[in-house]
Motif scaffolding. Structure first.
Motif, short mmCIF file in Angstrom:
data_model
loop_
_atom_site.label_atom_id
_atom_site.label_comp_id
_atom_site.label_asym_id
_atom_site.label_seq_id
_atom_site.Cartn_x
_atom_site.Cartn_y
_atom_site.Cartn_z
N GLN A 235 0.83 -1.20 0.00
CA GLN A 235 0.00 0.00 0.00
C GLN A 235 0.87 1.26 0.00
O GLN A 235 0.58 2.23 -0.71
CB GLN A 235 -0.93 -0.03 1.21
CG GLN A 235 -1.99 -1.13 1.11
CD GLN A 235 -2.71 -1.39 2.42
OE1 GLN A 235 -2.20 -1.10 3.51
NE2 GLN A 235 -3.90 -1.94 2.33
N ALA A 236 1.95 1.24 0.79
CA ALA A 236 2.84 2.40 0.84
C ALA A 236 3.54 2.60 -0.50
O ALA A 236 3.73 3.73 -0.95
CB ALA A 236 3.86 2.21 1.96
N ALA A 237 3.94 1.51 -1.15
CA ALA A 237 4.60 1.60 -2.45
C ALA A 237 3.66 2.16 -3.50
O ALA A 237 4.07 2.94 -4.37
CB ALA A 237 5.11 0.23 -2.87
N ASN A 242 2.11 6.63 -7.03
CA ASN A 242 1.10 7.60 -7.47
C ASN A 242 1.57 9.04 -7.27
O ASN A 242 1.37 9.90 -8.13
CB ASN A 242 -0.21 7.37 -6.73
CG ASN A 242 -0.95 6.13 -7.21
OD1 ASN A 242 -0.79 5.71 -8.35
ND2 ASN A 242 -1.77 5.55 -6.35
N ARG A 243 2.20 9.29 -6.12
CA ARG A 243 2.67 10.65 -5.84
C ARG A 243 3.79 11.06 -6.79
O ARG A 243 3.85 12.22 -7.22
CB ARG A 243 3.14 10.75 -4.39
CG ARG A 243 1.99 10.72 -3.39
CD ARG A 243 2.48 10.77 -1.96
NE ARG A 243 1.35 10.81 -1.03
CZ ARG A 243 1.47 10.71 0.30
NH1 ARG A 243 2.69 10.57 0.83
NH2 ARG A 243 0.41 10.76 1.07
N LEU A 244 4.67 10.13 -7.11
CA LEU A 244 5.73 10.43 -8.07
C LEU A 244 5.16 10.81 -9.43
O LEU A 244 5.60 11.77 -10.06
CB LEU A 244 6.66 9.23 -8.21
CG LEU A 244 7.82 9.12 -7.21
CD1 LEU A 244 8.48 7.76 -7.30
CD2 LEU A 244 8.84 10.23 -7.46
N GLU A 246 2.13 11.90 -10.02
CA GLU A 246 1.44 13.18 -9.90
C GLU A 246 2.42 14.34 -9.97
O GLU A 246 2.18 15.35 -10.65
CB GLU A 246 0.67 13.22 -8.58
CG GLU A 246 -0.55 12.31 -8.55
CD GLU A 246 -1.16 12.22 -7.16
OE1 GLU A 246 -0.57 12.80 -6.22
OE2 GLU A 246 -2.21 11.55 -7.00
N GLN A 247 3.56 14.20 -9.27
CA GLN A 247 4.59 15.25 -9.30
C GLN A 247 5.17 15.41 -10.71
O GLN A 247 5.44 16.52 -11.16
CB GLN A 247 5.71 14.90 -8.32
CG GLN A 247 5.31 14.94 -6.86
CD GLN A 247 5.03 16.35 -6.39
OE1 GLN A 247 5.73 17.30 -6.72
NE2 GLN A 247 3.95 16.50 -5.63
N GLN A 248 5.31 14.28 -11.40
CA GLN A 248 5.82 14.33 -12.77
C GLN A 248 4.83 15.06 -13.69
O GLN A 248 5.23 15.86 -14.54
CB GLN A 248 6.08 12.92 -13.28
CG GLN A 248 6.69 12.88 -14.69
CD GLN A 248 6.76 11.47 -15.22
OE1 GLN A 248 5.78 10.73 -15.11
NE2 GLN A 248 7.89 11.09 -15.80
N ASP A 249 3.54 14.78 -13.51
CA ASP A 249 2.52 15.45 -14.32
C ASP A 249 2.52 16.96 -14.07
O ASP A 249 2.39 17.76 -15.02
CB ASP A 249 1.14 14.87 -14.00
CG ASP A 249 0.95 13.47 -14.58
OD1 ASP A 249 1.72 13.11 -15.49
OD2 ASP A 249 0.04 12.75 -14.12
N PHE A 265 12.71 15.94 -14.91
CA PHE A 265 12.07 15.79 -13.61
C PHE A 265 12.94 14.94 -12.69
O PHE A 265 13.45 13.89 -13.09
CB PHE A 265 10.70 15.12 -13.77
CG PHE A 265 10.04 14.76 -12.47
CD1 PHE A 265 9.48 15.74 -11.67
CD2 PHE A 265 9.99 13.44 -12.04
CE1 PHE A 265 8.87 15.42 -10.48
CE2 PHE A 265 9.38 13.10 -10.85
CZ PHE A 265 8.81 14.10 -10.06
N THR A 266 13.15 15.40 -11.49
CA THR A 266 13.94 14.66 -10.50
C THR A 266 13.04 14.24 -9.34
O THR A 266 12.08 14.94 -8.99
CB THR A 266 15.09 15.50 -9.96
OG1 THR A 266 14.58 16.73 -9.40
CG2 THR A 266 16.09 15.83 -11.07
N THR A 267 13.35 13.10 -8.76
CA THR A 267 12.54 12.57 -7.67
C THR A 267 12.69 13.43 -6.43
O THR A 267 13.82 13.67 -5.97
CB THR A 267 12.98 11.13 -7.33
OG1 THR A 267 12.83 10.33 -8.50
CG2 THR A 267 12.13 10.55 -6.21
N PRO A 268 11.59 13.91 -5.87
CA PRO A 268 11.67 14.68 -4.61
C PRO A 268 12.31 13.84 -3.51
O PRO A 268 12.15 12.61 -3.47
CB PRO A 268 10.20 14.98 -4.29
CG PRO A 268 9.49 14.87 -5.61
CD PRO A 268 10.21 13.81 -6.37
N HIS A 269 13.05 14.49 -2.63
CA HIS A 269 13.79 13.78 -1.61
C HIS A 269 12.88 12.91 -0.75
O HIS A 269 13.25 11.77 -0.40
CB HIS A 269 14.55 14.78 -0.72
CG HIS A 269 15.31 14.11 0.40
ND1 HIS A 269 16.44 13.34 0.17
CD2 HIS A 269 15.07 14.06 1.75
CE1 HIS A 269 16.87 12.86 1.34
NE2 HIS A 269 16.07 13.27 2.30
#
Length: 288
Positions: A235-237, A242-244, A246-249, A265-269
């Protein structure tokens, strides 16, 4: 049942003993049920009819004994006793089989995360063997059985995870890093046409839990984080993935609108894979 699944389920306290009892009861229940079906008519009812005729005949000839239950009515009487015992045993077997199966399902539901952790340990041992050499068909077959066992546990535990979730982040914790253009497009888990999933590119099929040596070798060479997550980890994965996306979009929209430079686009910390895995490893395992 495959050996990987047996090994995983054996780590659930009490599961093996209860599963063995449930299987034994089910076997005897089926055997006795088939025997009764083959008889065609309820044997207790048939014996009762025969004894009724015998009792009636005795009464008509004035030979009806005072103590009916203690009288030896011959073979009909013995048949009634035997069939009644069998009928009582069948009812008891029916109840016992249901209870045993319910208990088995309860144990696998409560201990599913324990079994999944065992599968993950087996998977990591397999991947270590692949890294030490080259992926073989034997490695691929073992990997397929591990994935079959994973899906079996999810089904048995009646978890709410969807098949696309299980086939995606349930397979690869860093799915985004290896399949960044994966999008939902209105259908969960539906890839963009020009970028098939990593496993699809190498001849594997998560839906049928069949995998190729080429896929395992690709995953090893590219350091993909293959895993068997527990339910909370899955569930956490899914939330992280999904958040990644969304951030990419959002990043893509900003670039298209000229509000940000055209940079990659870079992955947020806070969504970094290593940080995510470390957080999951520190958490106390939970029940389903």
């Amino acid at each position: 049942m495959n050996t990987e699944l047996e090994t995983a389920l054996a780590t659930i306290p009490g599961y093996t003993r209860h599963a063995r009892a449930a299987a034994a009861l089910a076997t005897h229940y089926t055997r006795l049920r088939n025997k009764r079906l083959d008889a065609g008519i309820n044997p207790v009812f048939r014996s009762c009819q025969e004894l009724t005729e015998q009792v009636t005949a005795a009464a008509l000839s004035d030979r009806l004994p005072d103590e009916l239950t203690e009288h030896d009515w011959g073979q009909h009487w013995q048949d009634v006793i035997r069939h009644t015992q069998e009928d009582l045993l069948f009812q008891a077997l029916t109840e016992a089989t249901t209870r045993a199966e319910n208990q088995r399902r309860h144990l696998i539901s409560q201990g599913a995360n324990t079994a999944l952790r065992s599968l993950n340990q087996q998977l990591q041992q397999l991947l270590a063997a692949v890294r030490a050499g080259r992926a073989s068909q034997q490695h691929a077959d073992t990997y397929s059985r591990i994935r079959q066992a994973q899906r079996h546990i999810f089904t048995e535990a009646h978890h709410s995870a969807t098949r696309p979730m299980l086939n995606a982040v349930g397979e690869m914790a860093d799915l985004y890093e290896h399949w960044p253009r994966w999008t939902k497009n209105g259908k969960p888990g539906s890839p963009e046409p020009d970028q098939p999933a990593p496993w699809t590119r190498h001849g594997s099929d998560p839906d049928s839990s069949t995998y190729t040596p080429e896929y395992l070798q690709w995953a090893t060479d590219n350091r993909a984080h293959l895993w068997v997550p527990t339910f909370p980890q899955l569930q956490a994965a899914a939330v992280r993935d999904n958040r990644l996306r969304e951030q990419q979009d959002i990043h893509r929209q900003n670039v298209n609108n000229g509000a940000a430079p055209r940079e990659r686009f870079t992955t947020p910390h806070h969504l970094d894979l290593d940080a995510f895995l470390a957080e999951q490893n520190d958490k106390e395992p939970a029940h389903v």
